[in-house]
Design a protein around this motif. Structure first.
Motif, PDB file in Angstrom:
ATOM      1  N   LEU A  69      -9.889 -16.501 -23.945  1.00 14.47           N
ATOM      2  CA  LEU A  69      -9.380 -17.442 -22.945  1.00 14.47           C
ATOM      3  C   LEU A  69      -9.643 -16.942 -21.527  1.00 14.47           C
ATOM      4  O   LEU A  69      -9.598 -17.725 -20.570  1.00 14.47           O
ATOM      5  N   TYR A  70      -9.906 -15.638 -21.394  1.00 18.26           N
ATOM      6  CA  TYR A  70     -10.121 -15.043 -20.079  1.00 18.26           C
ATOM      7  C   TYR A  70     -11.574 -14.592 -19.885  1.00 18.26           C
ATOM      8  O   TYR A  70     -11.856 -13.841 -18.958  1.00 18.26           O
ATOM      9  N   LYS A  71     -12.468 -15.060 -20.737  1.00 24.54           N
ATOM     10  CA  LYS A  71     -13.853 -14.623 -20.599  1.00 24.54           C
ATOM     11  C   LYS A  71     -14.507 -15.296 -19.398  1.00 24.54           C
ATOM     12  O   LYS A  71     -14.166 -16.416 -19.011  1.00 24.54           O
ATOM     13  N   THR A  72     -15.422 -14.550 -18.816  1.00 26.64           N
ATOM     14  CA  THR A  72     -16.148 -15.037 -17.647  1.00 26.64           C
ATOM     15  C   THR A  72     -17.507 -14.356 -17.630  1.00 26.64           C
ATOM     16  O   THR A  72     -17.741 -13.406 -18.391  1.00 26.64           O
ATOM     17  N   GLN A  73     -18.384 -14.835 -16.776  1.00 22.95           N
ATOM     18  CA  GLN A  73     -19.746 -14.303 -16.749  1.00 22.95           C
ATOM     19  C   GLN A  73     -19.916 -13.312 -15.607  1.00 22.95           C
ATOM     20  O   GLN A  73     -19.508 -13.577 -14.472  1.00 22.95           O
ATOM     21  N   CYS A  74     -20.485 -12.153 -15.919  1.00 19.14           N
ATOM     22  CA  CYS A  74     -20.754 -11.151 -14.898  1.00 19.14           C
ATOM     23  C   CYS A  74     -21.711 -11.722 -13.858  1.00 19.14           C
ATOM     24  O   CYS A  74     -22.766 -12.275 -14.202  1.00 19.14           O
ATOM     25  N   ALA A  75     -21.363 -11.596 -12.603  1.00 19.04           N
ATOM     26  CA  ALA A  75     -22.191 -12.143 -11.527  1.00 19.04           C
ATOM     27  C   ALA A  75     -23.494 -11.372 -11.370  1.00 19.04           C
ATOM     28  O   ALA A  75     -24.455 -11.886 -10.785  1.00 19.04           O
ATOM     29  N   ASN A  76     -23.561 -10.155 -11.913  1.00 16.96           N
ATOM     30  CA  ASN A  76     -24.748  -9.326 -11.735  1.00 16.96           C
ATOM     31  C   ASN A  76     -25.727  -9.442 -12.896  1.00 16.96           C
ATOM     32  O   ASN A  76     -26.904  -9.734 -12.704  1.00 16.96           O
TER      33      ASN A  76
ATOM     34  N   GLN B 201     -25.063 -11.345 -15.875  1.00 16.73           N
ATOM     35  CA  GLN B 201     -24.815 -12.589 -16.606  1.00 16.73           C
ATOM     36  C   GLN B 201     -24.280 -12.396 -18.024  1.00 16.73           C
ATOM     37  O   GLN B 201     -24.226 -13.342 -18.812  1.00 16.73           O
ATOM     38  N   GLN B 202     -23.884 -11.160 -18.371  1.00 17.63           N
ATOM     39  CA  GLN B 202     -23.230 -10.955 -19.661  1.00 17.63           C
ATOM     40  C   GLN B 202     -21.793 -11.479 -19.592  1.00 17.63           C
ATOM     41  O   GLN B 202     -21.177 -11.511 -18.529  1.00 17.63           O
ATOM     42  N   MET B 203     -21.260 -11.872 -20.764  1.00 16.44           N
ATOM     43  CA  MET B 203     -19.881 -12.340 -20.793  1.00 16.44           C
ATOM     44  C   MET B 203     -18.940 -11.133 -20.822  1.00 16.44           C
ATOM     45  O   MET B 203     -19.145 -10.180 -21.574  1.00 16.44           O
ATOM     46  N   VAL B 204     -17.935 -11.193 -19.986  1.00 11.57           N
ATOM     47  CA  VAL B 204     -16.937 -10.126 -19.892  1.00 11.57           C
ATOM     48  C   VAL B 204     -15.549 -10.760 -19.934  1.00 11.57           C
ATOM     49  O   VAL B 204     -15.402 -11.974 -19.801  1.00 11.57           O
ATOM     50  N   ILE B 205     -14.544  -9.921 -20.136  1.00 14.52           N
ATOM     51  CA  ILE B 205     -13.155 -10.389 -20.131  1.00 14.52           C
ATOM     52  C   ILE B 205     -12.552 -10.088 -18.761  1.00 14.52           C
ATOM     53  O   ILE B 205     -12.513  -8.937 -18.335  1.00 14.52           O
ATOM     54  N   ALA B 206     -12.093 -11.121 -18.080  1.00 17.01           N
ATOM     55  CA  ALA B 206     -11.511 -10.946 -16.743  1.00 17.01           C
ATOM     56  C   ALA B 206     -10.162 -10.242 -16.838  1.00 17.01           C
ATOM     57  O   ALA B 206      -9.374 -10.495 -17.754  1.00 17.01           O
ATOM     58  N   GLU B 207      -9.906  -9.373 -15.885  1.00 20.44           N
ATOM     59  CA  GLU B 207      -8.584  -8.750 -15.785  1.00 20.44           C
ATOM     60  C   GLU B 207      -7.576  -9.741 -15.213  1.00 20.44           C
ATOM     61  O   GLU B 207      -6.405  -9.728 -15.582  1.00 20.44           O
ATOM     62  N   SER B 208      -8.035 -10.585 -14.307  1.00 21.56           N
ATOM     63  CA  SER B 208      -7.169 -11.603 -13.723  1.00 21.56           C
ATOM     64  C   SER B 208      -8.016 -12.629 -12.991  1.00 21.56           C
ATOM     65  O   SER B 208      -9.190 -12.389 -12.680  1.00 21.56           O
ATOM     66  N   PHE B 209      -7.408 -13.796 -12.750  1.00 20.03           N
ATOM     67  CA  PHE B 209      -8.000 -14.833 -11.911  1.00 20.03           C
ATOM     68  C   PHE B 209      -7.126 -14.988 -10.677  1.00 20.03           C
ATOM     69  O   PHE B 209      -5.919 -14.698 -10.699  1.00 20.03           O
ATOM     70  N   LEU B 210      -7.740 -15.452  -9.604  1.00 22.59           N
ATOM     71  CA  LEU B 210      -7.024 -15.676  -8.349  1.00 22.59           C
ATOM     72  C   LEU B 210      -6.978 -17.169  -8.062  1.00 22.59           C
ATOM     73  O   LEU B 210      -7.978 -17.873  -8.206  1.00 22.59           O
ATOM     74  N   TRP B 211      -5.793 -17.607  -7.633  1.00 22.97           N
ATOM     75  CA  TRP B 211      -5.558 -19.032  -7.417  1.00 22.97           C
ATOM     76  C   TRP B 211      -5.009 -19.276  -6.019  1.00 22.97           C
ATOM     77  O   TRP B 211      -4.316 -18.437  -5.451  1.00 22.97           O
ATOM     78  N   HIS B 212      -5.321 -20.481  -5.501  1.00 21.86           N
ATOM     79  CA  HIS B 212      -4.605 -21.022  -4.360  1.00 21.86           C
ATOM     80  C   HIS B 212      -3.474 -21.900  -4.890  1.00 21.86           C
ATOM     81  O   HIS B 212      -3.616 -22.577  -5.912  1.00 21.86           O
ATOM     82  N   LYS B 213      -2.362 -21.873  -4.194  1.00 21.50           N
ATOM     83  CA  LYS B 213      -1.215 -22.689  -4.594  1.00 21.50           C
ATOM     84  C   LYS B 213      -1.619 -24.155  -4.707  1.00 21.50           C
ATOM     85  O   LYS B 213      -2.336 -24.685  -3.857  1.00 21.50           O
ATOM     86  N   ASP B 214      -1.155 -24.816  -5.787  1.00 24.32           N
ATOM     87  CA  ASP B 214      -1.380 -26.244  -6.059  1.00 24.32           C
ATOM     88  C   ASP B 214      -2.823 -26.582  -6.412  1.00 24.32           C
ATOM     89  O   ASP B 214      -3.181 -27.763  -6.523  1.00 24.32           O
ATOM     90  N   ALA B 215      -3.683 -25.576  -6.605  1.00 24.15           N
ATOM     91  CA  ALA B 215      -5.072 -25.854  -7.005  1.00 24.15           C
ATOM     92  C   ALA B 215      -5.129 -26.120  -8.507  1.00 24.15           C
ATOM     93  O   ALA B 215      -4.273 -25.685  -9.279  1.00 24.15           O
ATOM     94  N   ALA B 216      -6.172 -26.852  -8.930  1.00 25.71           N
ATOM     95  CA  ALA B 216      -6.354 -27.155 -10.354  1.00 25.71           C
ATOM     96  C   ALA B 216      -7.184 -26.093 -11.059  1.00 25.71           C
ATOM     97  O   ALA B 216      -7.147 -25.987 -12.288  1.00 25.71           O
ATOM     98  N   THR B 217      -7.932 -25.317 -10.279  1.00 25.30           N
ATOM     99  CA  THR B 217      -8.786 -24.279 -10.857  1.00 25.30           C
ATOM    100  C   THR B 217      -8.715 -23.020 -10.002  1.00 25.30           C
ATOM    101  O   THR B 217      -8.398 -23.079  -8.812  1.00 25.30           O
ATOM    102  N   PRO B 218      -9.010 -21.841 -10.588  1.00 27.40           N
ATOM    103  CA  PRO B 218      -8.991 -20.597  -9.801  1.00 27.40           C
ATOM    104  C   PRO B 218     -10.194 -20.521  -8.870  1.00 27.40           C
ATOM    105  O   PRO B 218     -11.225 -21.152  -9.114  1.00 27.40           O
ATOM    106  N   PHE B 219     -10.071 -19.713  -7.807  1.00 25.96           N
ATOM    107  CA  PHE B 219     -11.184 -19.578  -6.867  1.00 25.96           C
ATOM    108  C   PHE B 219     -11.926 -18.256  -7.021  1.00 25.96           C
ATOM    109  O   PHE B 219     -13.026 -18.091  -6.496  1.00 25.96           O
ATOM    110  N   ALA B 220     -11.336 -17.288  -7.730  1.00 22.46           N
ATOM    111  CA  ALA B 220     -11.997 -15.993  -7.900  1.00 22.46           C
ATOM    112  C   ALA B 220     -11.509 -15.351  -9.186  1.00 22.46           C
ATOM    113  O   ALA B 220     -10.524 -15.780  -9.790  1.00 22.46           O
ATOM    114  N   ARG B 221     -12.242 -14.309  -9.620  1.00 24.52           N
ATOM    115  CA  ARG B 221     -11.837 -13.540 -10.800  1.00 24.52           C
ATOM    116  C   ARG B 221     -12.071 -12.068 -10.530  1.00 24.52           C
ATOM    117  O   ARG B 221     -12.871 -11.704  -9.660  1.00 24.52           O
ATOM    118  N   ILE B 222     -11.361 -11.227 -11.239  1.00 25.02           N
ATOM    119  CA  ILE B 222     -11.510  -9.780 -11.123  1.00 25.02           C
ATOM    120  C   ILE B 222     -11.896  -9.241 -12.499  1.00 25.02           C
ATOM    121  O   ILE B 222     -11.242  -9.555 -13.494  1.00 25.02           O
TER     122      ILE B 222
END
Length: 736
Positions: free
Chosen positions: A114-121, A123-144
Motif C-alpha cells: 500500500l506504500y509502494k512507490t517508484q524510485c525517482a533515480n 525507477q525500481q519500486m520501493v516502500i515509502a517510509e512516509s508520504f507528505l500531505w497538504h491539509k484538505d488535499a485528496a492526494t499526497p505531494f511528496a514521499r520519503i
C-alpha cells in the motif's frame, strides 16, 4: 516557603511509546523526594495516573503505589511497563501477524504494498517510509524513501501512480470507516457524531490498515503474553496513523485535534516494526494487582480502574503516607484519541467510561481549574492530616500553574514551589492541611524582593509563580464563595496590574500585546544581590575543585540546595559554566581543566600583571598597580587605560564599582571565560547594558602582543579589538 530546592533527575534513555502525549519527566525525582519523607514499603497514592512510568519507577524503589487510572490507554501502558514482554516476544507476535494471510497474500506484503512507490533515480519500486500531505488535499505531494538498489533517499515529489493509489483508497474509505466506528459507537448511538469527528484525523489508507490489523488481532491464536505484545504494537500504529504529525517539526506535542497545514502519513507496517524498540524492556517486572488485591511490602502497583471520586467511595483503603503525582494538563487530542483507541483495541465497553474524551472539544483553564478543585477535594478525604504531596507540573505556563494552585488551596497548604525553566516540570509540595487566616497579598513587594535576590532579569513565568506563592502565603488564592474560574481572573488581573503600574519594574524586549513576552527586571539594580549566574559559577567551580570527575546530574544534585525555589539554575547555564572550566569525557564525567585550577590561575594573573606593566612602559605610559586586580596606565585621575584582571566570568562587581570610561575600561580574563561571559551578556539585558563601553581582552592576546617587537599606540589599539569574545556554545538556549 521556598526553602525547597529543585530535585534534578536524569533524562530517560528510551522515552517509550506515546511520548508526545505523556508529560516529559526526568527519572529519579520521585524516589529522591520520597526517600526524605516516608519509609520503604509505605503506601503512596497517585490520584491522576497520568504518568505510567512514574508509578513504575516509584514501585521499583520499594514503595506500594496505589494508582487511580480512568484512561484505558494509560492503564494498559501501566500494565505493560509493570510486566514488559521481551523483545523476542514482540518479534514473535509480529512474525505471526506478518505470515497470516490476506486472501492469498501474506499480510505483511499486502500492507507494505500500500506504500509502494517508484524510485525517482532508478525507477525500481520501493516502500515509502512516509508520504507528505497538504491539509484538505485528496492526494499526497511528496514521499520519503530509501532505495536499496541505487541508494537514492530523501524527500521526493509524488508520482501519478502515488496519486492514483491514494484516490483508489479514498473510493473505498466509507466502508472501512464504518467498520471502525462500529467498535466505538454504532448507528443511532449519541456518541456516533463525536467519533466521526475524531476519525477525521485519519486518512483512508491508515483507516484501511488499522481495520485490517484490528480484525487480525481478534483472529490470531496467540498466547496471552504475545497478545499483549501485539496489542501494544497496534497501539503504536494507532498513534502513528493519525494526521497530527506536522512536517517538518520533528517532535510535536499536540494538544488539539487540529490537522497541520502539512503533515506526515507514516507507513504503518514500519511503525509496527519500530514499535518493538519503543515497548521492549529488559527491566525486571513489578508486582501489579487490581484493587483491592493486596501488594507485598517490598513494593508494587495497585491499579484502581476508575476515577478518584470512585476510589474515594471505597472502604478499607490502606493508610496513605504520601502522594506523588503528575498534574494532568488538558489534552483534547490524547483524551479523544484514547477513547477511539480503546474502542478499537478492546471494544466499545472498554471505551465507555472514557467517552467524555470524545464529547468534549474545548478545555479552557477555568473548566480545568474547576475539575482539579473537585479532584483535590476527593483526594483530601482520603488522606490523614499532614500528609505530604509532591505534584509535578510538566509543560508549565501561567494559567496552568494558577489553575493548579487555586484548585488545591481549599484542602492543601502550599509549602514549597521550585522551578527551573518553562521546559522543565514545576515541583510543588503541599500538605493536607486546612488554610489559615486570610490576608492581603503583597504581590509588588514580593516581586521586587525576588528580583533583587536573583540579581538579574527573568521571565514572566517566574514572576507569575512568585506572585502565586505570595497569594498562597496570604491564604487568598481561592476566596470563600468564589467560583474557581473567577479566581483565575482575579489573580491574573492583580498580577498584570502590578507589572503594568509599578515604576520600579522594567520590561526588556517584550511585546505590547502580552506581558508574558520578554524579560522583567528592576529599573534600578543598585541594591541587587550577586547575580544568579555568578553564584552558580562559583558553586559549580567550587564543587568541581573538591570533587573531580562528576556527572552533570551529580553536579546539579549537589549545588541545587544552594538555590532554593525559583532561583534554580537551568541546565543551559550549568553547561555553559562547565564548557568554560571543564573537560567532558566520553564516559559522561566532567573535571576541571588543569589551567583552570586555582593555583594555575593565580600564576596566570601574576603573569598578566607583569605583561600589562611591561606593555605600558613600552608604550610610554606611567603604570600604577592599584591592587592585585587593577592596573592603570597614565594618571589615576585621568587614566589612558584601566585594566581589571579576573580569572572568572564574574565581572558584575567590577562593572558596579567602577565608573565607565568608554573605550578605556578593559576587562582582562582567560580565553576560556569569554564564551561564558558572552552567554551571560546574551542572557540578561541588564548585564548587557552594564557592559556597554567596556572592552574585553583575553590572556592569550596580551601574550601575543608582548611578543610584537615594534608595538606602538596605533598597533595596540587595532589589536585589542581583534579577538572579540565568542558567543555562547552553538545551540545553547537562553533558558532561565
Amino acid at each position: 516557603m521556598n526553602e525547597f530546592s529543585y530535585i534534578p533527575g536524569i533524562k530517560p534513555l528510551n522515552p517509550g511509546p506515546l511520548t508526545r502525549f505523556l508529560p516529559p519527566l526526568e527519572e529519579g525525582v520521585s524516589s529522591a523526594w520520597l526517600e526524605t519523607h516516608v519509609d520503604l514499603g509505605a503506601w503512596v497514592l497517585d490520584p491522576f495516573g497520568s504518568s505510567p512510568q512514574q508509578a513504575i519507577r516509584t514501585a521499583r524503589k520499594g514503595y506500594r503505589v496505589l494508582v487511580a487510572a480512568n484512561n484505558p490507554v494509560a492503564r494498559f501502558m501501566l500494565e505493560m511497563a509493570a510486566d514488559p514482554p521481551s523483545t523476542s516476544d514482540y518479534n514473535a507476535a509480529l512474525a505471526e501477524l506478518a505470515v497470516s494471510l490476506k486472501g492469498k497474500e501474506r499480510l505483511e506484503s499486502h500492507l507494505k504494498n500500500l506504500y509502494k512507490t517508484q524510485c525517482a533515480n532508478c525507477q525500481q519500486m520501493v516502500i515509502a517510509e512516509s508520504f507528505l500531505w497538504h491539509k484538505d488535499a485528496a492526494t499526497p505531494f511528496a514521499r520519503i524513501y530509501e532505495c536499496k538498489s541505487c541508494g537514492d533517499k530523501g524527500e521526493r515529489l509524488t508520482t501519478v501512480a502515488d496519486a492514483e493509489r491514494a484516490l483508489e483508497l479514498l473510493s473505498s474509505a466509507k466502508l472501512h470507516r464504518a467498520r471502525v466506528l462500529e467498535r466505538i459507537a454504532p448507528l443511532n448511538n449519541p456518541d456516533r457524531e463525536y467519533a466521526e469527528e475524531a476519525l477525521q484525523s485519519y486518512l483512508p489508507r491508515a483507516i484501511y490498515v488499522l481495520t485490517t490489523l484490528i480484525n487480525r488481532l481478534d483472529g490470531l491464536s496467540l498466547s496471552p503474553l504475545r497478545q499483549r505484545a501485539l496489542t501494544a504494537l497496534l497501539l503504536t500504529a494507532c498513534d502513528e496513523g493519525n494526521t497530527l504529525w506536522p512536517h517538518p517539526v520533528e517532535r510535536p506535542r499536540p494538544k488539539q485535534l487540529f490537522v497541520p497545514g502539512q503533515f506526515y502519513e507514516h507507513n504503518l507496517w514500519l511503525a509496527l516494526e519500530q514499535g518493538v524498540d519503543m515497548w521492549a524492556s529488559d527491566a525486571d517486572p513489578v508486582p501489579l494487582n487490581i484493587w483491592p488485591d493486596p501488594l507485598p511490602e517490598s513494593g508494587g502497583v495497585c491499579l484502581f480502574e476508575g476515577k478518584l471520586k470512585e476510589l474515594n467511595e471505597k472502604k478499607k483503603l490502606p493508610r496513605i503516607e504520601a502522594v506523588i503525582t503528575t498534574i494532568p494538563r488538558p489534552n483534547q487530542a490524547f483524551w479523544t484519541l484514547s477513547a477511539l483507541w480503546a474502542g478499537w483495541l478492546w471494544g466499545r465497553e472498554a471505551a465507555q467510561p472514557f467517552k467524555v474524551g470524545l464529547r468534549r472539544r474545548r478545555y479552557d483553564w477555568g473548566w480545568h481549574a474547576t475539575a482539579l478543585h473537585a479532584a483535590f477535594g476527593h483526594l483530601a478525604t482520603l488522606l490523614p492530616k499532614k500528609t505530604p504531596l509532591l505534584g509535578l507540573l510538566a509543560e508549565p505556563e501561567p494559567s496552568f500553574l494558577s489553575a493548579t494552585l487555586a484548585a488545591a488551596s481549599s484542602d492543601f497548604t502550599l509549602k514549597n514551589l521550585a522551578m527551573r525553566t518553562k521546559y522543565d516540570p514545576v515541583q510543588i509540595i503541599w500538605e493536607r492541611e486546612e488554610p489559615g487566616e486570610m490576608k492581603k497579598p503583597q504581590v509588588g513587594g514580593a516581586v521586587k524582593k525576588y528580583l533583587r535576590a536573583r540579581g538579574e532579569a527573568t521571565t514572566y513565568l517566574h514572576l507569575h509563580a512568585l506572585a502565586l506563592t505570595e497569594f498562597a502565603r496570604a491564604n487568598s488564592l481561592l476566596l470563600p464563595q468564589e467560583a474557581v474560574d473567577e479566581t483565575l481572573h482575579r489573580i491574573h488581573a492583580t498580577i498584570d496590574e502590578t507589572l503594568n503600574t509599578d515604576t520600579d519594574l522594567l520590561r526588556y524586549e517584550g511585546s505590547e500585546h502580552s506581558l508574558q513576552t520578554g524579560l522583567w527586571g528592576l529599573a534600578s539594580t543598585e541594591k541587587s544581590e550577586i547575580p544568579l549566574p555568578d553564584r552558580a559559577e562559583m558553586a559549580v567551580v567550587r564543587y568541581l575543585s573538591k570533587n573531580p570527575r562528576q556527572s552533570l546530574f551529580e553536579i546539579e544534585r549537589e549545588i541545587y540546595p544552594q538555590f532554593a525555589g525559583l532561583e534554580t539554575p537551568s541546565k543551559a547555564l550549568i553547561l555553559a559554566i562547565l564548557d568554560s572550566y571543564a573537560h567532558h569525557h566520553n564516559d559522561g564525567f566532567w573535571h576541571l581543566r588543569e589551567e583552570d585550577k586555582p593555583s594555575a590561575r593565580l600564576t596566570d594573573l601574576k603573569e598578566m600583571r607583569a605583561l600589562i606593566t611591561n606593555l605600558g612602559e613600552r608604550l610610554g605610559h606611567q603604570t600604577q598597580q592599584i591592587d592585585d586586580k587593577m592596573i592603570v596606565w597614565g594618571e589615576e585621575s585621568a587614566p589612558v587605560y584601566v585594566f581589571h584582571l579576573i580569572a572568572s566570568a564574574r565581572v558584575r562587581e567590577i562593572l558596579d564599582k567602577n565608573t565607565p570610561l568608554p573605550g578605556r575600561n578593559l576587562i582582562v580574563l582567560p580565553g576560556g571565560r569569554a564564551g561564558l561571559l558572552a552567554y551571560k551578556e546574551k542572557r540578561d539585558p541588564t548585564f548587557r547594558a552594564s557592559l556597554r563601553g567596556w572592552r574585553v581582552i583575553k590572556f592569550r592576546l596580551l601574550r601575543t602582543l608582548s611578543k610584537i617587537p615594534l608595538l606602538n599606540a596605533q598597533t595596540w589599539e587595532e589589536q585589542i579589538g581583534s579577538d572579540p569574545i565568542e558567543g555562547p556554545p552553538s545551540g545553547q538556549l537562553m533558558m532561565f
